[in-house]
Design an enzyme around this catalytic site. Structure first.
Site, PDB file in Angstrom:
ATOM      1  N   ASP A 169      45.187  42.384  34.853  1.00  0.00           N
ATOM      2  CA  ASP A 169      46.507  42.255  34.943  1.00  0.00           C
ATOM      3  C   ASP A 169      47.392  43.299  35.699  1.00  0.00           C
ATOM      4  O   ASP A 169      46.518  44.295  35.648  1.00  0.00           O
ATOM      5  CB  ASP A 169      47.328  42.170  33.535  1.00  0.00           C
ATOM      6  CG  ASP A 169      47.067  40.939  32.740  1.00  0.00           C
ATOM      7  OD1 ASP A 169      46.581  40.114  33.203  1.00  0.00           O
ATOM      8  OD2 ASP A 169      47.174  41.058  31.566  1.00  0.00           O
TER       9      ASP A 169
HETATM   10  N1  URA Z   1      42.899  40.715  28.881  1.00  0.00           N
HETATM   11  C1  URA Z   1      44.209  40.900  29.265  1.00  0.00           C
HETATM   12  O1  URA Z   1      44.965  40.536  28.430  1.00  0.00           O
HETATM   13  N2  URA Z   1      44.430  41.544  30.413  1.00  0.00           N
HETATM   14  C2  URA Z   1      43.903  42.053  31.494  1.00  0.00           C
HETATM   15  O2  URA Z   1      44.319  42.488  32.421  1.00  0.00           O
HETATM   16  C3  URA Z   1      42.188  41.750  31.123  1.00  0.00           C
HETATM   17  C4  URA Z   1      41.974  41.334  29.872  1.00  0.00           C
END
Ligand code: URA
Length: 236
Positions: free
Chosen positions: A103
């Site tokens: 993310d």
């Molecule tokens: N899980 C999440 O919620 N976000 C990420 O970036 C990676 C794994």
């Protein structure tokens, strides 16, 4: 056709400025002829390129580890935000893509490659490749929360999350190892135990570990040994 200096740098003969220097000094031959033009167009499949008389092997596949910083998006292009490819300065990023997704507000280890076959295997849910995250949570986690994460929590999909490894480190942060890569998976797992993620960092991906000396925003090519270990992670 590729520029000679770019091909040499991509092949790992040196940085772009180093290889320009080699070219200027007449250390590079193309099909037996000294070539002093960095911009000379060459074909990796056809032309025999040598540095000091030694053939330069051009690797078809390239692999990089990036310490993704927060605020950068895991995409190959975007009209607004900086992408992870924008961080690979000096690299020919044509056909390079991120393996999986972190993310925008997540940092940590991200693999980038042009090897679609290996990427597909690493991401396949059948392969159960471990990904370990450091998770700072809004509230402290109880033993019951850890057991729930280890059993497999309902994150609102058809199937619950697979059992994870969950333990607290000495500062009370969670070390969570999961084998899937569903959308916002870690955040949704923490929501499932009535908590919230404040900070998320990926520490490892299969056998690859984020080196302590690789700062956010920095990247480096994988070593041959790291490439071999990754292939072993998904063998068979
Ligand atoms: N899980 C999440 O919620 N976000 C990420 O970036 C990676 C794994």
């Amino acid at each position: 056709m590729t520029r000679l200096d770019k091909l040499l740098a991509d092949a790992g003969a040196g940085s772009r400025s180093q290889v320009k220097e080699y070219i200027r000094r007449g250390r590079i031959t193309v099909n037996g002829q000294i070539c002093k033009k960095p911009e000379q167009k060459v074909q990796e499949e056809k032309d025999l390129i040598c540095l000091d008389g030694q053939r330069v092997e051009y690797a078809r596949y390239r692999y990089y580890m990036l310490h993704k910083p927060r605020g950068v998006i895991t995409a190959t292009e975007d009209s607004r935000d900086k992408t992870v490819l924008d961080l690979l300065g000096g690299v020919d990023t044509a056909h390079i893509f991120p393996v999986g997704r972190l993310d925008k507000d997540t940092e940590g280890l991200l693999l980038l490659t042009n090897d679609g076959e290996l990427a597909h295997r690493l991401l396949s849910p059948r392969r159960h490749v471990d990904k370990c995250y450091l998770v700072r949570t809004e509230k402290p986690l109880s033993e019951a929360d850890l057991r729930a994460l280890e059993t497999g929590v309902d994150i609102g999909d058809d199937k619950p999350a697979l059992p994870a490894k969950a333990q607290l480190n000495e500062t009370g942060d969670l070390l969570l190892t999961i084998q899937e890569g569903r959308y916002h998976q870690v955040k949704r797992m923490l929501q499932a135990v009535d908590n919230r993620v404040l900070y998320l960092k990926r520490l490892s991906f299969g056998s690859l570990e984020l080196p302590e000396d690789l700062r956010p925003g920095e990247f480096r090519p994988l070593t041959d040994e790291e490439q071999e270990r990754l292939r072993n992670d998904v063998k068979g």
